[in-house]
Design an enzyme around this catalytic site. Structure first.
Site, PDB file in Angstrom:
ATOM      1  N   CYS A 210       0.824  -1.211   0.000  1.00  0.00           N
ATOM      2  CA  CYS A 210       0.000   0.000   0.000  1.00  0.00           C
ATOM      3  C   CYS A 210       0.857   1.260   0.000  1.00  0.00           C
ATOM      4  O   CYS A 210       0.341   2.371  -0.067  1.00  0.00           O
ATOM      5  CB  CYS A 210      -0.925   0.001   1.201  1.00  0.00           C
TER       6      CYS A 210
ATOM      7  N   ASP B 177     -13.643   4.058   1.488  1.00  0.00           N
ATOM      8  CA  ASP B 177     -12.976   3.375   0.380  1.00  0.00           C
ATOM      9  C   ASP B 177     -13.919   2.409  -0.328  1.00  0.00           C
ATOM     10  O   ASP B 177     -13.781   2.154  -1.517  1.00  0.00           O
ATOM     11  CB  ASP B 177     -11.742   2.617   0.882  1.00  0.00           C
TER      12      ASP B 177
ATOM     13  N   GLY C 231     -11.500 -13.646 -12.692  1.00  0.00           N
ATOM     14  CA  GLY C 231     -10.486 -12.598 -12.604  1.00  0.00           C
ATOM     15  C   GLY C 231      -9.819 -12.364 -13.944  1.00  0.00           C
ATOM     16  O   GLY C 231     -10.369 -12.694 -15.003  1.00  0.00           O
TER      17      GLY C 231
END
Ligand SMILES: Cc1cc2nc3c(=O)[nH]c(=O)nc-3n(C[C@H](O)[C@H](O)[C@H](O)COP(=O)(O)OP(=O)(O)OC[C@H]3O[C@@H](n4cnc5c(N)ncnc54)[C@H](O)[C@@H]3O)c2cc1C
Length: 733
Positions: free
Chosen positions: A401, A435, A523
């Site tokens: 992050c 978020d 995905g």
């Protein structure tokens, strides 16, 4: 590029790592797998027992050594080698494949299956466990020193047993015990029966001088709470029994159906290759040489095999012919007697004195200087750095992050776009500071999140696990259990074994999703410059969503987990973080926020957010701005991961740290503040914990529930205040 995997961080492998650091094996990706991040140099163990060395002085922290050598570090125990398919099976994670592998996992102590040994005695293997147990008992002695008898029995009179008997006696004397009775008992008629008789005689004489009882030709068949019992039924009354009855093999090789002798040591030929598997090597105690099956299990051989092993791994990778290893015909035995003297023996002769101990100390310290990268506080050790000519300090760019686009460019870019068209199905969207997002169709409120990051470490399985936990976290912060997920993975274009890397990443992703009953629906995969993992996660709201803009004055702020992942991973990449610290960072990250979410559920929080790339200050500012509130933060109560403050104190910073420091403008910092802990507030977190606003009467209960859920660092770190008229968001105290 060949995958060379080293299993175990023993005396031979640390030399392979050092040699790779000084002169990398071309076209090889080196990986080291160890069951514990720190290895022990056995030569100094008796000195540690005597109180001459601290535990750290005999520890080789394999992780920073590996990182400096550019090797991958994986903490897991190998459980089986599938030599036919070149796979190493590991505890609690998927198997690793290899092109060439080497095993240096040491031995275990014989006789631990005898009655009472595991329960009442102190086995000397694993040696690291024994050292840690002894260290703990030296720090918190089980009994008060004094004249009452303290009876110690050492079972086994090889080098280790002899030294431990003498050194324990010195330790207990120094601690103030005056009624010490040490017995050294073994099956041979003199100590160290495979070494020259003169050495054994000297040991017996030195033992007599010190009142250590020698009982040769005797066998201990049982250990009881207060005694070691001999085969004729005689009891040696004992308060402490040390079990050092010789070496035997671990089950790894027999479980792997590799060729072993009757003790379970794997047969290797002169090149250190396992007899039936040319791409599998073994060295040190765990191997037995077909040409020299009788060489003793001693660290000196593992040390001497290291350079040959390193060279042969290099040659095997280049498909060149290998070097033979031939053991020295004799070696210098120096036995530390714990009182500043030592007995030394070679070529049938033996000598004793303080000079012998000084000599041993010099040899041992010179060995350790080559492998000890960091001290206990994470500071580089000069002797190691000095032995690494022309090695520049590495600078690293963080993943996780901490690899984000800063807040300001993001806001500006979004501001340049036309406003998003009104959509009354959106209940939490771009205009909210949360978020996660939410849409309502009829009675159903769907909550979603997307998160992705570039790899913060070179272990794809770990990156997959943390990527999953990180993406799930935003839903937990809104009070919603995730239900479905989609994954996106970018595999580096220069990665040769793309299938294996993808398998490792997805195994990690699935491990976390499966544990929470989240279905991976599908995905997308791409190739790119670096490994990247992202997930989009979906759940269904069962009640009002927790938002990060509802904080109320007087509410307490609770932080569920300690800060510091950014600085620790940054340091780790360059081998500047200690292995035991990284073990705790990984454990903290892998706890995720699911259990914290369940603990908060009963408490009706006024605001929840997860702490990620913008650090504590960034995410807390967002909450306070959204809630139009201020906060008083008690800096001293903000929990730090082990090592984080030490690293910040050295000036170590994650890549995104300086951008996060922008939040300093929102802080009112009093004089005399702890400037290092202040920096912790700007450290970007990868998969960090939750910050929770909670009514004061529920705060302690929540902290207790978080502790119960495994977040042992959870703490009340401040409280919400009315907005500051001068615009400061935080008051630090
Ligand atoms: C008290 C004592 C004192 C001694 N003193 C001396 C001495 O002065 N001189 C001397 O020459 N010898 C001494 N010895 C003997 C010496 O300890 C061993 O011969 C030596 O440690 C063997 O080294 P090694 O490299 O083979 O394995 P080790 O040093 O035991 O290293 C094994 C490594 O493998 C790791 N590992 C183990 N299992 C696994 C697994 N399944 N998966 C992944 N990693 C694993 C361990 O964590 C460790 O990193 C002593 C022994 C004892 C008990």
């Amino acid at each position: 590029m060949k995958d060379v995997v080293l299993v175990g961080g023993g005396h031979s492998h640390v030399q392979v790592l050092r040699s790779h650091l000084m002169n990398p094996i071309p076209d090889v990706r080196l990986t080291v797998v160890v069951d514990h991040p720190v290895s022990i140099y056995s030569g100094m163990v008796p000195g540690f027992v005597a109180g001459q060395y601290s535990l750290h002085e005999l520890e080789i922290d394999v992780r920073p050594l590996a990182k400096r050598a550019g090797a991958r570090f994986i903490r897991a125990a190998a459980t089986r080698i599938d030599a036919a398919n070149k796979r190493i099976e590991l505890t609690d994670r998927p198997a690793l494949t290899y092109d060439i592998a080497s095993i240096n996992i040491g031995s275990t102590v014989i006789g631990t299956d005898l009655p009472g040994v595991k329960q009442f005695a102190f086995p000397t293997r694993p040696i690291a466990d024994m050292c840690r147990r002894l260290d703990a008992s030296f720090r918190n002695p089980p009994r008060t020193p004094g004249p009452e008898p303290y009876r110690v029995t050492v079972v086994g009179a090889g080098a280790g047993g002899v030294e431990l008997a003498f050194c324990l006696r010195e330790r207990l004397l120094a601690a103030g015990h005056t009624g010490i009775a040490v017995t050294l008992v073994a099956g041979g008629d003199r100590p160290m029966p495979t070494r020259p008789a003169r050495l054994g005689d000297r040991i017996i004489a030195a033992a007599k001088e010190r009142g250590i009882r020698w009982m040769g030709g005797r066998r201990v068949v049982e250990v009881q709470a207060d005694a070691a019992v001999l085969d004729d039924g005689q009891r040696i009354e004992s308060d402490l029994v040390i079990w050092v009855a010789g070496a035997t093999g671990k089950s790894l090789f027999t479980d792997s159906e590799l060729p072993t002798d009757d003790q379970g040591f794997v047969w290797v030929d002169d090149t250190l290759q396992v007899e039936t598997a040319t791409d599998l090597f073994a060295a040190g105690d765990c191997a037995v040489l077909r040409s020299w099956p009788l060489i003793p299990k001693a660290g000196v051989y593992a040390v001497r095999q290291g350079p040959v092993l390193g060279e042969n791994l290099r040659r095997r990778a280049a498909q060149q012919s290998l070097q033979p290893y031939s053991p020295q015909s004799d070696f210098f035995t120096i036995l530390n007697l714990g009182d500043g003297t030592a007995i030394g023996a070679k070529w049938g002769m033996a000598a004793e004195g303080a000079w012998m101990m000084q000599w041993k100390d010099r040899i041992d310290r010179a060995f350790m200087d080559k492998f000890q990268v960091l001290d206990l506080h994470g500071q580089a050790i000069d002797a190691f750095s000095a032995s690494m000519p022309n090695m520049a300090e590495m600078t690293m760019v963080c993943g996780g992050c901490a690899a984000k686009v800063a807040d300001t460019p993001l806001r500006r870019a979004l501001a340049r776009l036309p406003p998003t068209p009104d959509d009354d199905t959106v209940t939490m969207g771009l205009s909210s500071a949360d978020d996660a997002v939410a849409v309502r169709r009829g009675d159903v409120e769907i909550v979603q999140n997307i998160d992705a990051f570039t790899a913060f470490t070179d272990d794809p399985w770990l990156v997959g696990r943390v990527g999953s936990l990180n993406a799930m976290s935003d839903l937990y912060a809104t009070g919603v259990q995730p239900r479905y997920a989609l994954a996106i993975v970018t595999i580096p274009e220069d990665e040769q074994n793309k299938e294996e890397t993808l398998f490792q990443v997805l195994s990690g992703v699935r491990q976390e999703l499966d544990a929470e009953g989240i279905t991976l629906l599908g995905g997308h995969t791409t190739v790119g410059e670096a490994l990247m993992v992202g997930l989009s996660v979906t759940g269904f709201a069962k009640g009002p969503l927790w938002r990060n803009d509802g904080l109320k004055p007087g509410h307490k702020l609770v932080l569920s987990r300690a800060l510091g992942t950014g600085v620790l991973w940054h340091a780790d990449m360059a081998g500047r973080a200690r292995g035991p610290w990284m073990q705790q960072v990984v454990a903290s990250m892998l706890r995720g926020n699911a259990r914290a979410f369940r603990a908060i559920r009963d408490c009706n929080p006024s605001g929840v957010t997860d702490i990620t790339g913008f650090g504590f200050a960034g995410h807390a500012s967002e909450m306070l701005r959204g809630s139009v509130m201020g906060a008083r933060i008690d800096l001293a109560s903000v929990p730090a991961l082990p090592g984080a403050l030490e690293l910040l104190a050295t000036g170590e910073r994650s890549t995104f740290h300086d951008q996060n420091r922008e939040a300093l403008k929102a802080l009112r910092v009093p004089p005399n503040v702890d400037l290092i802990r202040l920096e912790l507030l700007f450290d970007p977190q990868t998969a960090g914990g939750l910050l929770i606003g909670i009514a004061p009467d529920q705060a302690e209960q929540l902290v207790a529930a978080l502790h119960e859920a495994g977040d042992i660092h959870a703490a009340v770190i401040g409280e919400v205040t009315l907005p500051d008229p001068h615009g400061a968001l935080f008051d630090l105290t």
